[in-house]
Each structure stands twice: as C-alpha cells, then as structure tokens.
Design an enzyme around this catalytic site. Sequence first.
Site, mmCIF file in Angstrom:
data_model
loop_
_atom_site.group_PDB
_atom_site.id
_atom_site.type_symbol
_atom_site.label_atom_id
_atom_site.label_comp_id
_atom_site.label_asym_id
_atom_site.label_seq_id
_atom_site.Cartn_x
_atom_site.Cartn_y
_atom_site.Cartn_z
ATOM 1 N N ASP A 22 41.157 43.825 35.446
ATOM 2 C CA ASP A 22 41.331 45.236 35.782
ATOM 3 C C ASP A 22 42.499 45.885 35.042
ATOM 4 O OD1 ASP A 22 39.326 44.771 37.581
ATOM 5 O OD2 ASP A 22 40.418 45.521 39.333
ATOM 6 N N ASP A 23 42.386 47.195 34.866
ATOM 7 C CA ASP A 23 43.491 48.098 34.484
ATOM 8 C C ASP A 23 43.814 48.146 33.003
ATOM 9 O OD1 ASP A 23 43.547 48.460 37.180
ATOM 10 O OD2 ASP A 23 45.538 47.615 37.516
ATOM 11 N N HIS A 73 36.496 51.767 35.752
ATOM 12 C CA HIS A 73 37.562 51.605 36.754
ATOM 13 C C HIS A 73 38.285 52.938 36.982
ATOM 14 C CE1 HIS A 73 39.928 49.138 39.365
ATOM 15 N NE2 HIS A 73 41.022 49.133 38.635
ATOM 16 N N HIS A 77 42.981 55.753 37.821
ATOM 17 C CA HIS A 77 43.287 54.755 38.852
ATOM 18 C C HIS A 77 43.810 55.365 40.162
ATOM 19 C CE1 HIS A 77 44.778 50.893 40.550
ATOM 20 N NE2 HIS A 77 43.904 50.358 39.725
ATOM 21 N N HIS A 168 44.151 40.690 36.379
ATOM 22 C CA HIS A 168 44.597 41.938 35.742
ATOM 23 C C HIS A 168 45.095 41.671 34.326
ATOM 24 C CE1 HIS A 168 44.569 43.044 39.986
ATOM 25 N NE2 HIS A 168 44.554 44.317 39.599
#
Length: 207
Positions: A22-23, A73, A77, A168
């Site tokens: 993620d991210d 995603h 965020h 992540h």
Amino acid sequence: MSQATIITEINTNHKAIAFTFDDGPNPLFTPQVLEIFQEVFGRATFFMIGKHMLNHPEIVLQVTEQMHEIGNHTYSHPRLTELSSTESAEEIIRTDKIIMELTGTEPKTFRPPFIDYNDETVSLLKKLDYHMISAVNFEATDWEMPDVAHIVSKTRDQVRNGSILLFHDGFGDCSQTIEAVRLLATELTSQGYRLVTVSELLSLKNQ
C-alpha cells in the site's frame, strides 16, 4: 455493512498467496520490492495512491512491465467515511483514470485507506466493477515498524492457501518491511507457494 463486501482471503485448493503493498509508488522502496519478486519469480499487487503515481510515473511503468497488478488506493488517502459521497467518488474515479492513463490497464481491485468504508463506498465500487480488498495479517502492523521478527512472525501465523497479505512500500520508513518481505517471499516459495496477484488469486477461488 456486511463483511461479505470486503475480501480478506480466497477459499482455494491452490497453494497460492497474494502479497499486497500500500501507499506507493515510492522511489526508494518500490524498486526493492520489485527486486525481491524478480528473485522468487513471483507477482504482487500494489495499491497505489493517485497523487504518488503522478509524481513517479516511471515506477508505475516498471511495476506494470514486470507484470504486477496495480490496484486503486484513492487519490490522496483519506478516510472515505469522513467525505461526502461526491468527494469519495472523486477520490476513486480520479485514481481509476490515472491508472488507465499510465498503464493502459483497467484496474479491478480497490483497497480503502485504513480499511475505512461505508455502504456508499460499497455501492460505488459495485458500479465501477471493483473488488474491495482487505488482508489477513493486520497484526503484523508493518507501518508501526515493530521490528522484522514481529512482521514475519505475525504474517506466518496467517499463511494458508488463499491468504492476502498486507505490507507497505510507501508509508514512512519501510526498511523493516522490505527485509521481512524478503524473508517471507523466499520462505514461502521454498514451501511451494505461488506468489500471485490479487486478481490471479480471485481466479483460483473454489467454485
């Protein structure tokens, strides 16, 4: 809000697991993840943030060229439940378009930031034909940098056919995550697990 709306693992007889990140994309950590998966001949899914994709399109291209999956995603965020339905839709659709423009591939998987969603999120994702994805190893808490041994141990506890694992590659210092993933990817492939994308894992679901 039904838990059936979000997918944490797949019921499958296949010895396959999906690593997700993620991210990102992140210019320091994402290439290290790619290197790990090249070494073990595996694939992963990267749930990317739209604004980061615009900042690092070359990494997006690298991920795509190496046959990994890019999931949505959101653009910035946020906690979707704190936004209006219009704002939530903008976050998702804007990133959907960025993924299409940069990769030429229509995204099929979505992970809500903080796994925070509501009925409006579910309804929108159904319209956009997205699968909403969670994971089974939240106790690993790699984003808190608990140490490599903790990340590895708490993830091992959740390893089974069809597991979706969360890590992540774009949140703060991901160095512990990189080392933990390196160990886990090598270990699991040596045990006969295939490391596949989330969409590939979905296709292996028992009928």
